[in-house]
Design an enzyme around this catalytic site. Structure first.
Site: not given
Ligand code: GLU
Length: 476
Positions: A107
Protein backbone atom coordinates in the site's frame (compact mmCIF):
# COMPACT_ATOMS: atom_id res chain seq x y z
CA UNK A 1 -5.02 7.89 13.82
CA UNK A 2 -4.88 6.77 17.43
CA UNK A 3 -7.96 7.37 19.53
CA UNK A 4 -7.95 7.33 23.31
CA UNK A 5 -8.33 3.79 24.75
CA UNK A 6 -8.29 2.46 21.25
CA UNK A 7 -5.52 0.52 19.50
CA UNK A 8 -4.09 2.10 16.34
CA UNK A 9 -5.29 0.82 12.97
CA UNK A 10 -2.15 -1.30 12.61
CA UNK A 11 -2.62 -2.74 16.13
CA UNK A 12 -6.28 -3.42 15.34
CA UNK A 13 -5.36 -5.46 12.28
CA UNK A 14 -2.74 -7.35 14.31
CA UNK A 15 -5.24 -8.09 17.07
CA UNK A 16 -7.72 -9.50 14.60
CA UNK A 17 -4.93 -11.52 12.99
CA UNK A 18 -3.83 -12.85 16.38
CA UNK A 19 -7.37 -13.88 17.28
CA UNK A 20 -7.47 -15.99 14.14
CA UNK A 21 -4.00 -17.56 14.39
CA UNK A 22 -4.77 -18.62 17.96
CA UNK A 23 -7.24 -21.05 16.37
CA UNK A 24 -4.68 -22.35 13.89
CA UNK A 25 -1.79 -24.72 14.10
CA UNK A 26 0.96 -22.83 12.30
CA UNK A 27 4.59 -23.89 12.66
CA UNK A 28 6.45 -21.73 15.19
CA UNK A 29 7.76 -18.53 13.67
CA UNK A 30 5.60 -18.64 10.57
CA UNK A 31 2.83 -16.74 12.28
CA UNK A 32 5.21 -13.88 13.06
CA UNK A 33 6.65 -13.99 9.52
CA UNK A 34 3.19 -13.56 8.03
CA UNK A 35 2.05 -10.86 10.45
CA UNK A 36 4.93 -8.40 10.18
CA UNK A 37 5.30 -5.84 7.43
CA UNK A 38 8.40 -6.65 5.35
CA UNK A 39 9.42 -3.09 4.57
CA UNK A 40 8.10 0.45 4.50
CA UNK A 41 9.79 3.03 2.35
CA UNK A 42 9.38 6.68 3.29
CA UNK A 43 10.21 9.35 0.79
CA UNK A 44 10.33 13.12 1.13
CA UNK A 45 10.55 15.04 -2.09
CA UNK A 46 10.27 18.62 -3.17
CA UNK A 47 8.20 20.05 -5.99
CA UNK A 48 8.42 23.66 -7.14
CA UNK A 49 4.88 25.01 -6.94
CA UNK A 50 3.60 28.56 -6.93
CA UNK A 51 7.13 29.95 -6.91
CA UNK A 52 8.49 27.94 -4.02
CA UNK A 53 9.59 24.42 -3.20
CA UNK A 54 7.04 22.39 -1.28
CA UNK A 55 8.07 19.18 0.44
CA UNK A 56 5.79 16.13 0.43
CA UNK A 57 6.00 12.91 2.43
CA UNK A 58 4.99 9.62 0.83
CA UNK A 59 5.09 5.93 1.73
CA UNK A 60 5.04 2.59 0.01
CA UNK A 61 4.80 -0.35 2.34
CA UNK A 62 5.30 -3.97 1.32
CA UNK A 63 3.65 -6.34 3.74
CA UNK A 64 4.21 -9.76 2.21
CA UNK A 65 6.06 -10.96 -0.86
CA UNK A 66 4.91 -14.58 -0.72
CA UNK A 67 3.59 -13.79 -4.20
CA UNK A 68 4.85 -11.14 -6.58
CA UNK A 69 4.07 -8.58 -7.74
CA UNK A 70 2.74 -7.08 -4.56
CA UNK A 71 -0.44 -5.07 -4.98
CA UNK A 72 -2.36 -2.27 -3.36
CA UNK A 73 -3.57 1.27 -3.86
CA UNK A 74 -1.99 4.66 -3.37
CA UNK A 75 -3.94 6.98 -1.10
CA UNK A 76 -3.85 10.79 -1.09
CA UNK A 77 -4.98 12.22 2.22
CA UNK A 78 -3.56 14.59 4.82
CA UNK A 79 -3.96 11.88 7.48
CA UNK A 80 -1.74 9.32 5.71
CA UNK A 81 0.95 7.95 8.03
CA UNK A 82 3.19 4.92 8.34
CA UNK A 83 0.92 3.05 10.76
CA UNK A 84 -2.04 3.41 8.41
CA UNK A 85 -0.12 2.44 5.28
CA UNK A 86 1.24 -0.67 7.01
CA UNK A 87 -2.20 -1.71 8.25
CA UNK A 88 -3.61 -1.25 4.76
CA UNK A 89 -0.72 -3.21 3.21
CA UNK A 90 -1.39 -6.09 5.61
CA UNK A 91 -5.07 -6.06 4.67
CA UNK A 92 -4.05 -6.25 1.00
CA UNK A 93 -2.10 -9.46 1.68
CA UNK A 94 -5.11 -11.10 3.31
CA UNK A 95 -7.53 -9.68 0.75
CA UNK A 96 -5.58 -10.96 -2.26
CA UNK A 97 -5.17 -14.40 -0.68
CA UNK A 98 -8.88 -14.62 0.13
CA UNK A 99 -10.04 -13.83 -3.42
CA UNK A 100 -7.15 -15.74 -4.99
CA UNK A 101 -5.61 -12.79 -6.77
CA UNK A 102 -1.98 -13.91 -7.17
CA UNK A 103 -0.37 -10.98 -5.38
CA UNK A 104 1.38 -10.10 -2.16
CA UNK A 105 0.18 -7.10 -0.18
CA UNK A 106 1.35 -3.51 -0.46
CA UNK A 107 0.00 0.00 0.00
CA UNK A 108 1.13 3.53 -0.61
CA UNK A 109 0.15 6.95 0.55
CA UNK A 110 0.98 10.58 0.13
CA UNK A 111 0.29 13.14 2.88
CA UNK A 112 -1.59 15.68 0.86
CA UNK A 113 -5.02 17.24 0.65
CA UNK A 114 -5.61 16.90 -3.10
CA UNK A 115 -8.36 19.54 -2.99
CA UNK A 116 -5.75 22.19 -2.27
CA UNK A 117 -4.06 21.73 -5.66
CA UNK A 118 -5.10 22.20 -9.26
CA UNK A 119 -4.81 19.50 -11.89
CA UNK A 120 -1.45 20.61 -13.23
CA UNK A 121 0.07 20.77 -9.75
CA UNK A 122 -1.31 17.34 -8.90
CA UNK A 123 0.24 15.96 -12.07
CA UNK A 124 3.65 17.37 -11.14
CA UNK A 125 3.39 15.96 -7.60
CA UNK A 126 2.15 12.56 -8.79
CA UNK A 127 4.83 12.22 -11.45
CA UNK A 128 7.53 13.07 -8.95
CA UNK A 129 6.17 10.59 -6.40
CA UNK A 130 5.92 7.94 -9.12
CA UNK A 131 9.51 8.66 -10.15
CA UNK A 132 10.73 8.15 -6.59
CA UNK A 133 8.87 4.85 -6.28
CA UNK A 134 9.69 3.51 -9.75
CA UNK A 135 13.37 4.24 -9.22
CA UNK A 136 13.30 1.69 -6.39
CA UNK A 137 11.08 -0.87 -8.17
CA UNK A 138 8.20 0.07 -5.91
CA UNK A 139 6.26 0.58 -9.11
CA UNK A 140 6.99 -2.27 -11.50
CA UNK A 141 4.85 -4.70 -13.55
CA UNK A 142 6.41 -7.76 -11.95
CA UNK A 143 7.35 -6.32 -8.54
CA UNK A 144 4.85 -3.81 -7.26
CA UNK A 145 1.64 -2.70 -8.95
CA UNK A 146 -0.25 0.23 -7.38
CA UNK A 147 -3.88 1.18 -7.99
CA UNK A 148 -6.33 3.90 -6.95
CA UNK A 149 -7.41 4.37 -3.36
CA UNK A 150 -8.91 7.25 -1.39
CA UNK A 151 -8.13 10.56 -3.08
CA UNK A 152 -6.78 9.03 -6.29
CA UNK A 153 -8.43 7.67 -9.43
CA UNK A 154 -7.98 6.98 -13.12
CA UNK A 155 -6.28 10.31 -13.77
CA UNK A 156 -3.48 9.73 -11.26
CA UNK A 157 -3.01 6.14 -12.49
CA UNK A 158 -2.60 7.40 -16.08
CA UNK A 159 0.13 9.81 -14.93
CA UNK A 160 1.87 7.04 -13.01
CA UNK A 161 1.71 4.66 -16.01
CA UNK A 162 3.09 7.34 -18.28
CA UNK A 163 5.87 8.24 -15.87
CA UNK A 164 6.90 4.59 -15.59
CA UNK A 165 6.82 4.19 -19.39
CA UNK A 166 9.08 7.25 -19.80
CA UNK A 167 11.57 5.73 -17.39
CA UNK A 168 11.40 2.26 -18.99
CA UNK A 169 11.13 2.94 -22.67
CA UNK A 170 11.79 -0.65 -23.80
CA UNK A 171 9.55 -2.44 -21.32
CA UNK A 172 6.83 -4.04 -23.43
CA UNK A 173 4.76 -4.65 -20.29
CA UNK A 174 5.03 -1.11 -18.99
CA UNK A 175 1.27 -0.65 -18.86
CA UNK A 176 0.98 -3.44 -16.31
CA UNK A 177 2.92 -1.32 -13.79
CA UNK A 178 -0.29 0.13 -12.35
CA UNK A 179 -4.02 -0.69 -12.51
CA UNK A 180 -7.14 1.43 -12.42
CA UNK A 181 -6.05 3.30 -15.53
CA UNK A 182 -8.53 4.92 -17.92
CA UNK A 183 -9.65 2.66 -20.79
CA UNK A 184 -7.66 4.61 -23.36
CA UNK A 185 -4.47 4.19 -21.32
CA UNK A 186 -4.71 0.43 -20.95
CA UNK A 187 -7.48 0.21 -18.35
CA UNK A 188 -10.31 -2.30 -18.28
CA UNK A 189 -14.08 -1.85 -18.49
CA UNK A 190 -15.76 -2.03 -15.12
CA UNK A 191 -12.74 -1.15 -12.94
CA UNK A 192 -14.09 2.20 -11.71
CA UNK A 193 -17.23 0.69 -10.19
CA UNK A 194 -15.60 -2.66 -9.32
CA UNK A 195 -15.38 -2.21 -5.53
CA UNK A 196 -19.01 -1.04 -5.31
CA UNK A 197 -20.09 -3.93 -7.55
CA UNK A 198 -18.16 -6.28 -5.30
CA UNK A 199 -20.10 -5.01 -2.28
CA UNK A 200 -23.34 -5.69 -4.14
CA UNK A 201 -22.24 -9.21 -5.16
CA UNK A 202 -21.11 -9.88 -1.57
CA UNK A 203 -24.53 -8.94 -0.18
CA UNK A 204 -26.29 -11.00 -2.84
CA UNK A 205 -24.24 -14.04 -1.81
CA UNK A 206 -24.95 -13.39 1.87
CA UNK A 207 -28.69 -13.30 1.19
CA UNK A 208 -28.53 -16.53 -0.85
CA UNK A 209 -28.13 -18.60 2.31
CA UNK A 210 -31.06 -18.30 4.72
CA UNK A 211 -28.83 -19.58 7.56
CA UNK A 212 -26.58 -16.55 7.22
CA UNK A 213 -29.51 -14.16 7.02
CA UNK A 214 -30.95 -15.77 10.12
CA UNK A 215 -27.69 -15.35 12.04
CA UNK A 216 -28.04 -11.60 11.55
CA UNK A 217 -31.65 -11.64 12.73
CA UNK A 218 -32.86 -10.43 9.35
CA UNK A 219 -35.13 -12.38 7.04
CA UNK A 220 -36.00 -12.58 3.38
CA UNK A 221 -34.03 -11.08 0.54
CA UNK A 222 -32.17 -7.85 -0.21
CA UNK A 223 -35.35 -6.38 -1.66
CA UNK A 224 -36.79 -3.76 0.70
CA UNK A 225 -33.84 -3.73 3.10
CA UNK A 226 -33.07 -0.31 4.60
CA UNK A 227 -29.50 0.74 3.97
CA UNK A 228 -27.41 3.54 5.47
CA UNK A 229 -24.16 4.33 3.70
CA UNK A 230 -21.30 6.37 5.07
CA UNK A 231 -19.29 8.08 2.36
CA UNK A 232 -20.63 8.60 -1.15
CA UNK A 233 -17.21 8.40 -2.77
CA UNK A 234 -16.44 5.95 -5.53
CA UNK A 235 -17.11 2.82 -3.45
CA UNK A 236 -20.10 4.02 -1.41
CA UNK A 237 -21.77 5.64 -4.38
CA UNK A 238 -21.60 2.61 -6.65
CA UNK A 239 -22.59 0.17 -3.91
CA UNK A 240 -25.61 2.30 -2.93
CA UNK A 241 -26.58 2.94 -6.54
CA UNK A 242 -26.48 -0.72 -7.60
CA UNK A 243 -28.22 -1.97 -4.45
CA UNK A 244 -31.06 0.52 -4.81
CA UNK A 245 -31.44 0.36 -8.60
CA UNK A 246 -30.96 -3.37 -9.12
CA UNK A 247 -31.77 -5.16 -5.87
CA UNK A 248 -34.66 -3.15 -4.46
CA UNK A 249 -32.79 -1.98 -1.36
CA UNK A 250 -33.91 1.36 0.10
CA UNK A 251 -31.09 3.77 0.86
CA UNK A 252 -32.54 5.69 3.80
CA UNK A 253 -29.41 7.58 4.86
CA UNK A 254 -26.21 8.98 3.42
CA UNK A 255 -23.47 10.27 5.71
CA UNK A 256 -20.96 12.71 4.26
CA UNK A 257 -18.26 15.06 5.48
CA UNK A 258 -20.61 17.99 6.18
CA UNK A 259 -23.44 15.99 7.78
CA UNK A 260 -26.00 13.42 6.74
CA UNK A 261 -29.30 13.19 4.89
CA UNK A 262 -32.07 10.87 5.95
CA UNK A 263 -35.35 9.85 4.37
CA UNK A 264 -37.10 6.68 5.58
CA UNK A 265 -38.90 6.43 2.22
CA UNK A 266 -35.57 6.21 0.42
CA UNK A 267 -33.11 8.59 -1.21
CA UNK A 268 -32.34 8.88 -4.89
CA UNK A 269 -28.64 7.96 -4.77
CA UNK A 270 -27.80 9.50 -8.16
CA UNK A 271 -29.50 12.74 -7.12
CA UNK A 272 -27.61 12.90 -3.81
CA UNK A 273 -24.35 12.21 -5.63
CA UNK A 274 -25.12 14.94 -8.13
CA UNK A 275 -25.98 17.34 -5.32
CA UNK A 276 -22.67 16.68 -3.55
CA UNK A 277 -20.77 17.33 -6.79
CA UNK A 278 -22.52 20.67 -7.23
CA UNK A 279 -22.67 21.85 -3.61
CA UNK A 280 -19.66 20.26 -1.96
CA UNK A 281 -21.79 18.37 0.56
CA UNK A 282 -25.23 16.94 1.32
CA UNK A 283 -26.51 19.98 3.20
CA UNK A 284 -29.55 21.51 1.49
CA UNK A 285 -30.44 18.36 -0.43
CA UNK A 286 -34.23 18.50 -0.96
CA UNK A 287 -36.67 15.75 0.13
CA UNK A 288 -34.58 14.66 3.09
CA UNK A 289 -33.87 15.62 6.68
CA UNK A 290 -30.42 17.09 7.14
CA UNK A 291 -28.54 15.82 10.19
CA UNK A 292 -25.61 18.15 11.00
CA UNK A 293 -23.99 15.61 13.32
CA UNK A 294 -23.61 13.11 10.46
CA UNK A 295 -21.94 10.31 12.45
CA UNK A 296 -25.08 9.96 14.59
CA UNK A 297 -26.71 8.27 11.60
CA UNK A 298 -24.34 5.33 12.10
CA UNK A 299 -26.49 4.63 15.16
CA UNK A 300 -29.82 4.96 13.32
CA UNK A 301 -32.18 2.04 12.91
CA UNK A 302 -31.54 0.27 9.58
CA UNK A 303 -31.01 -3.24 8.20
CA UNK A 304 -27.64 -2.84 6.55
CA UNK A 305 -24.92 -0.35 7.44
CA UNK A 306 -22.24 0.30 4.82
CA UNK A 307 -19.25 2.24 6.14
CA UNK A 308 -17.51 3.22 2.90
CA UNK A 309 -15.24 6.03 4.01
CA UNK A 310 -12.46 6.17 6.59
CA UNK A 311 -11.06 3.65 9.04
CA UNK A 312 -12.07 3.63 12.69
CA UNK A 313 -15.47 5.28 12.28
CA UNK A 314 -17.13 2.60 14.39
CA UNK A 315 -15.11 2.54 17.57
CA UNK A 316 -15.42 2.12 21.32
CA UNK A 317 -17.25 5.43 21.61
CA UNK A 318 -20.24 4.46 19.44
CA UNK A 319 -20.17 0.68 18.84
CA UNK A 320 -22.62 -0.14 21.63
CA UNK A 321 -25.23 2.15 20.10
CA UNK A 322 -24.95 0.86 16.51
CA UNK A 323 -28.30 -0.80 15.75
CA UNK A 324 -27.73 -2.30 12.31
CA UNK A 325 -27.86 -6.11 12.51
CA UNK A 326 -25.66 -6.39 9.43
CA UNK A 327 -22.59 -4.28 8.63
CA UNK A 328 -20.61 -4.63 5.43
CA UNK A 329 -17.20 -2.99 5.53
CA UNK A 330 -16.84 -1.35 2.14
CA UNK A 331 -13.99 0.77 3.53
CA UNK A 332 -10.77 -0.69 4.90
CA UNK A 333 -10.78 -0.95 8.69
CA UNK A 334 -13.94 1.06 9.49
CA UNK A 335 -14.47 -0.96 12.70
CA UNK A 336 -11.73 -0.91 15.34
CA UNK A 337 -10.75 -4.12 17.14
CA UNK A 338 -12.48 -2.87 20.30
CA UNK A 339 -15.70 -2.07 18.46
CA UNK A 340 -15.49 -5.43 16.74
CA UNK A 341 -15.57 -7.13 20.17
CA UNK A 342 -18.59 -5.09 21.25
CA UNK A 343 -20.50 -5.79 18.04
CA UNK A 344 -19.69 -9.50 18.02
CA UNK A 345 -21.00 -9.80 21.56
CA UNK A 346 -24.21 -8.10 20.45
CA UNK A 347 -24.56 -10.61 17.61
CA UNK A 348 -24.08 -8.07 14.83
CA UNK A 349 -22.98 -9.81 11.65
CA UNK A 350 -20.00 -8.09 10.02
CA UNK A 351 -18.98 -8.86 6.45
CA UNK A 352 -15.30 -7.98 6.80
CA UNK A 353 -13.33 -5.47 4.71
CA UNK A 354 -10.75 -7.92 3.38
CA UNK A 355 -13.61 -9.66 1.61
CA UNK A 356 -16.23 -6.94 1.19
CA UNK A 357 -14.06 -4.47 -0.71
CA UNK A 358 -12.00 -7.01 -2.64
CA UNK A 359 -13.87 -6.26 -5.87
CA UNK A 360 -11.39 -3.50 -6.67
CA UNK A 361 -8.28 -5.61 -6.54
CA UNK A 362 -10.07 -8.47 -8.29
CA UNK A 363 -10.77 -6.32 -11.34
CA UNK A 364 -7.26 -4.86 -11.02
CA UNK A 365 -6.04 -8.42 -11.43
CA UNK A 366 -8.05 -8.74 -14.65
CA UNK A 367 -6.61 -5.44 -15.87
CA UNK A 368 -3.05 -6.57 -15.12
CA UNK A 369 -3.64 -9.83 -17.02
CA UNK A 370 -5.13 -7.85 -19.91
CA UNK A 371 -2.05 -5.61 -20.00
CA UNK A 372 0.32 -8.57 -19.97
CA UNK A 373 -1.61 -10.41 -22.67
CA UNK A 374 -1.91 -7.24 -24.77
CA UNK A 375 -5.45 -8.07 -25.86
CA UNK A 376 -8.90 -7.03 -24.74
CA UNK A 377 -10.97 -9.78 -23.11
CA UNK A 378 -13.54 -11.24 -25.50
CA UNK A 379 -11.83 -9.98 -28.65
CA UNK A 380 -11.14 -13.45 -30.08
CA UNK A 381 -14.30 -15.31 -29.10
CA UNK A 382 -17.15 -12.79 -29.07
CA UNK A 383 -18.30 -13.04 -32.72
CA UNK A 384 -17.74 -16.77 -32.82
CA UNK A 385 -19.97 -17.13 -29.78
CA UNK A 386 -22.58 -14.96 -31.46
CA UNK A 387 -22.44 -17.08 -34.62
CA UNK A 388 -23.09 -20.24 -32.59
CA UNK A 389 -25.97 -18.57 -30.79
CA UNK A 390 -27.36 -17.53 -34.17
CA UNK A 391 -27.63 -21.22 -35.09
CA UNK A 392 -29.85 -21.84 -32.06
CA UNK A 393 -31.93 -18.75 -32.78
CA UNK A 394 -32.46 -19.89 -36.38
CA UNK A 395 -33.73 -23.26 -35.20
CA UNK A 396 -36.00 -21.65 -32.64
CA UNK A 397 -37.27 -19.28 -35.32
CA UNK A 398 -38.27 -22.28 -37.46
CA UNK A 399 -40.18 -23.67 -34.52
CA UNK A 400 -41.73 -20.29 -33.87
CA UNK A 401 -42.94 -20.07 -37.49
CA UNK A 402 -44.20 -23.64 -37.46
CA UNK A 403 -46.19 -23.32 -34.21
CA UNK A 404 -47.80 -20.06 -35.22
CA UNK A 405 -49.86 -18.53 -32.39
CA UNK A 406 -49.33 -21.51 -30.09
CA UNK A 407 -45.79 -20.51 -29.13
CA UNK A 408 -43.28 -17.78 -29.77
CA UNK A 409 -39.93 -16.69 -28.42
CA UNK A 410 -40.10 -14.24 -25.49
CA UNK A 411 -39.75 -10.65 -26.75
CA UNK A 412 -36.16 -9.79 -25.83
CA UNK A 413 -34.80 -13.34 -25.72
CA UNK A 414 -33.31 -13.12 -29.22
CA UNK A 415 -31.33 -9.96 -28.55
CA UNK A 416 -30.14 -11.04 -25.14
CA UNK A 417 -29.12 -14.52 -26.26
CA UNK A 418 -27.42 -13.35 -29.42
CA UNK A 419 -25.14 -10.83 -27.78
CA UNK A 420 -21.72 -12.40 -27.17
CA UNK A 421 -19.96 -11.33 -24.01
CA UNK A 422 -17.75 -8.27 -24.38
CA UNK A 423 -15.11 -7.16 -21.92
CA UNK A 424 -17.56 -5.63 -19.44
CA UNK A 425 -19.74 -8.75 -19.27
CA UNK A 426 -16.66 -10.91 -18.77
CA UNK A 427 -15.31 -8.65 -16.04
CA UNK A 428 -18.65 -8.75 -14.23
CA UNK A 429 -18.86 -12.51 -14.57
CA UNK A 430 -15.32 -12.93 -13.26
CA UNK A 431 -16.00 -10.58 -10.36
CA UNK A 432 -19.29 -12.25 -9.47
CA UNK A 433 -17.65 -15.67 -9.51
CA UNK A 434 -14.75 -14.45 -7.36
CA UNK A 435 -17.04 -12.83 -4.78
CA UNK A 436 -19.23 -15.92 -4.55
CA UNK A 437 -16.38 -18.39 -4.18
CA UNK A 438 -14.52 -16.28 -1.62
CA UNK A 439 -17.70 -15.85 0.43
CA UNK A 440 -18.39 -19.57 0.28
CA UNK A 441 -14.91 -20.32 1.62
CA UNK A 442 -15.59 -18.04 4.62
CA UNK A 443 -19.10 -19.40 5.08
CA UNK A 444 -17.84 -22.96 5.27
CA UNK A 445 -15.47 -22.12 8.12
CA UNK A 446 -18.11 -19.96 9.85
CA UNK A 447 -20.66 -22.76 9.84
CA UNK A 448 -18.44 -25.77 10.31
CA UNK A 449 -16.08 -24.69 13.07
CA UNK A 450 -17.61 -24.32 16.50
CA UNK A 451 -14.72 -22.10 17.61
CA UNK A 452 -15.31 -19.57 14.83
CA UNK A 453 -18.11 -17.19 15.72
CA UNK A 454 -17.78 -14.56 13.05
CA UNK A 455 -17.04 -13.98 9.38
CA UNK A 456 -13.92 -11.89 10.05
CA UNK A 457 -12.18 -14.69 11.90
CA UNK A 458 -13.31 -17.08 9.17
CA UNK A 459 -11.86 -14.74 6.51
CA UNK A 460 -8.53 -14.52 8.36
CA UNK A 461 -8.39 -18.31 8.74
CA UNK A 462 -8.95 -18.89 5.05
CA UNK A 463 -6.49 -16.28 3.91
CA UNK A 464 -3.74 -16.99 6.44
CA UNK A 465 -3.93 -20.66 5.46
CA UNK A 466 -3.37 -19.69 1.85
CA UNK A 467 -0.44 -17.41 2.65
CA UNK A 468 1.05 -20.10 4.90
CA UNK A 469 0.70 -22.67 2.10
CA UNK A 470 2.65 -20.35 -0.23
CA UNK A 471 5.43 -19.97 2.30
CA UNK A 472 5.54 -23.73 2.88
CA UNK A 473 5.73 -24.36 -0.85
CA UNK A 474 8.69 -21.98 -0.99
CA UNK A 475 10.35 -23.99 1.75
CA UNK A 476 10.16 -21.23 4.33
N1 GLU B 1 -7.15 0.41 -3.18
C1 GLU B 1 -7.96 -0.75 -3.43
C2 GLU B 1 -7.98 -1.64 -2.20
O1 GLU B 1 -7.76 -1.21 -1.11
C3 GLU B 1 -7.58 -1.47 -4.70
C4 GLU B 1 -6.22 -2.06 -4.72
C5 GLU B 1 -5.82 -2.63 -6.06
O2 GLU B 1 -6.63 -2.66 -6.98
O3 GLU B 1 -4.66 -3.04 -6.17
O4 GLU B 1 -8.31 -2.78 -2.28
Amino acid sequence: MKRKNEPSFRESVDMMFNRAVALMDLPPGLEEKIRVCNATYTVRFGVRLRGQIQTFTGYRSVHSEHMEPVKGGIRYAPSVNQDEVEALAALMTYKCALVEAPFGGSKGGLCIDPRQYDEHELEQITRRFAYELAKRDLIHPSQNVPAPDMGTGEREMAWIADQYARMNTTDINARACVTGKPLNAGGISGRVEATGRGVQYALREFFRDPRDVEKSGLSGKLDGKRVIVQGLGNVGFHAAKFLSEEDGAIVTGVIERDGAVFNPAGLDVEAVHHWIAGHGGVSGFPDATFVPEGASLLEEDCDILIPAALEGVINMSNAARVKAPLIIEAANGPITAGADDVLRQKGTVIIPDMYANAGGVTVSYFEWVKNLSHIRFGRMQRRQEEARHQLVIDELQRLDDYLGDAWSMSPDFKDKYLRGAGELELVRSGLDDTMRIAYQSMREVWHDRADVQDLRTAAYLVSINKVAASYRAKGL
